[in-house]
Design a protein around this motif. Structure first.
Motif, short mmCIF file in Angstrom:
data_model
loop_
_atom_site.label_atom_id
_atom_site.label_comp_id
_atom_site.label_asym_id
_atom_site.label_seq_id
_atom_site.Cartn_x
_atom_site.Cartn_y
_atom_site.Cartn_z
N PHE A 71 0.85 -1.19 0.00
CA PHE A 71 0.00 0.00 0.00
C PHE A 71 0.88 1.24 0.00
CE2 PHE A 71 0.54 -1.30 4.41
CZ PHE A 71 0.77 -0.12 5.10
N GLU A 72 0.28 2.38 -0.35
CA GLU A 72 1.02 3.65 -0.48
C GLU A 72 0.30 4.77 0.24
OE1 GLU A 72 2.83 3.22 -5.01
OE2 GLU A 72 1.10 4.50 -4.68
N VAL A 73 1.06 5.83 0.50
CA VAL A 73 0.48 7.08 0.99
C VAL A 73 1.25 8.23 0.36
CG1 VAL A 73 1.95 7.13 3.07
CG2 VAL A 73 -0.21 8.39 3.04
N LYS A 74 0.51 9.24 -0.10
CA LYS A 74 1.14 10.44 -0.65
C LYS A 74 1.03 11.55 0.39
CE LYS A 74 1.49 13.56 -4.52
NZ LYS A 74 1.05 13.90 -5.87
N PHE A 143 9.75 -0.21 4.00
CA PHE A 143 9.30 1.11 3.56
C PHE A 143 10.05 1.52 2.30
CE2 PHE A 143 8.65 0.99 8.15
CZ PHE A 143 7.33 1.39 8.25
N PHE A 144 9.34 2.22 1.41
CA PHE A 144 9.90 2.72 0.16
C PHE A 144 9.58 4.19 0.04
CE2 PHE A 144 9.19 -1.74 -0.20
CZ PHE A 144 10.15 -2.23 -1.05
N LEU A 145 10.47 4.96 -0.57
CA LEU A 145 10.26 6.37 -0.83
C LEU A 145 10.32 6.59 -2.33
CD1 LEU A 145 9.88 9.27 0.21
CD2 LEU A 145 12.39 9.43 0.38
N ASN A 146 9.20 7.01 -2.90
CA ASN A 146 9.09 7.23 -4.34
C ASN A 146 9.59 6.02 -5.14
OD1 ASN A 146 8.01 9.83 -3.94
ND2 ASN A 146 10.07 10.65 -3.66
N ASP A 179 -4.49 1.15 -7.62
CA ASP A 179 -4.15 2.25 -8.55
C ASP A 179 -2.96 3.03 -8.01
OD1 ASP A 179 -6.36 1.46 -10.10
OD2 ASP A 179 -7.70 2.78 -8.97
N PHE A 180 -1.85 2.34 -7.86
CA PHE A 180 -0.67 2.89 -7.20
C PHE A 180 0.13 3.86 -8.08
CE2 PHE A 180 -1.19 -1.46 -5.34
CZ PHE A 180 -1.66 -1.03 -4.10
N SER A 181 0.85 4.75 -7.42
CA SER A 181 1.76 5.67 -8.11
C SER A 181 3.02 4.94 -8.58
CB SER A 181 2.18 6.81 -7.18
OG SER A 181 1.06 7.58 -6.80
N PHE A 182 3.45 3.94 -7.81
CA PHE A 182 4.64 3.17 -8.14
C PHE A 182 4.27 1.69 -8.15
CE2 PHE A 182 6.17 7.11 -6.42
CZ PHE A 182 7.17 7.46 -7.31
N PRO A 183 4.86 0.91 -9.05
CA PRO A 183 4.51 -0.51 -9.09
C PRO A 183 4.95 -1.22 -7.81
CG PRO A 183 6.32 -0.05 -10.59
CD PRO A 183 5.85 1.27 -10.06
N PHE A 188 4.35 -8.86 -4.68
CA PHE A 188 3.49 -8.12 -3.75
C PHE A 188 2.29 -7.58 -4.51
CE2 PHE A 188 7.37 -8.30 -1.39
CZ PHE A 188 6.97 -8.37 -0.06
N ASP A 189 1.17 -7.42 -3.81
CA ASP A 189 -0.05 -6.99 -4.47
C ASP A 189 -0.89 -6.17 -3.50
OD1 ASP A 189 -1.88 -6.73 -6.52
OD2 ASP A 189 -2.39 -8.85 -6.62
N GLU A 190 -1.97 -5.57 -4.05
CA GLU A 190 -2.87 -4.79 -3.22
C GLU A 190 -3.50 -5.65 -2.13
OE1 GLU A 190 -7.10 -4.40 -5.28
OE2 GLU A 190 -5.49 -3.99 -6.71
#
Length: 198
Positions: A71-74, A143-146, A179-183, A188-190
């Protein structure tokens, strides 16, 4: 025409509610969003369960039960914020999270915290406009950044955990569970609800 009408229910089984069908009707599939019943008292959830503002924390409405979740957060507006995992025992009004045994988070100051301890200090530190992503495989939280790994794997996550996000001091976060900004990294999946996995 008769043959098409006879085959239509079998070809489109997911659109029909049929007790004999093992599939999940599309109308019953619930989206993963921020859970308005598991939120701090001063938090505000907007944009259909995808934006967090105010002060406090919120859990997602789905626990991480599948093998590999993403999952992601902007970060829409900076302030005090955090993202990670937590159990339902987490105190959603006490931020920053990561101060007890119920949460594992990356904080806006770049520190990854759990049980009141700084596990890692990341560099670079996330900023306004950045996207922070999380992967969890029941062994490590990463954790990932951009789209680039911050190289701070967190092990020892225990219990039934949910994605957690917190805000304060004017921070605004937009979460993404699809609908992620980065793959997502390979395999890994939603996040999926348990009945969707079966």
């Amino acid at each position: 025409m008769f043959a098409v009408n006879a085959l239509l229910p079998r070809l489109c089984c997911c659109f029909f509610e049929d007790d004999a069908d093992d599939g999940i009707p599309l109308s019953n599939m619930q989206p993963v969003i921020l859970d308005s019943s598991k939120v701090g008292l001063e938090c505000v959830i907007l944009k259909g369960g995808r934006r967090l503002c105010g002060a406090g924390a919120a859990l997602a409405n789905a626990p991480l039960v599948q093998n590999k979740s993403y999952f992601e957060v902007k970060i829409q507006t900076t302030g005090t914020w955090g993202v990670g995992l937590a159990t339902q025992k987490c105190h959603l009004d006490r931020v920053p999270l990561g101060g007890d045994m119920s949460s594992w988070v990356l904080r806006s100051d770049g520190n990854v915290c759990h049980d009141g301890e700084v596990i890692y200090t990341t560099s670079p530190k996330p900023d306004e406009g950045d996207v922070v992503s999380c992967t969890y495989d029941h062994i490590e939280l990463n954790f990932f950044l951009n789209g680039k790994s911050l190289q701070c794997p967190v092990s020892g996550v225990r219990g039934r955990v949910f994605p957690v996000f917190y805000v304060g001091d004017g921070a605004i976060l937009d979460v993404a569970f699809k609908d992620f900004s980065f793959p997502a990294p390979d395999t890994f999946d939603e996040i999926m609800f348990e009945q969707n996995i079966l």
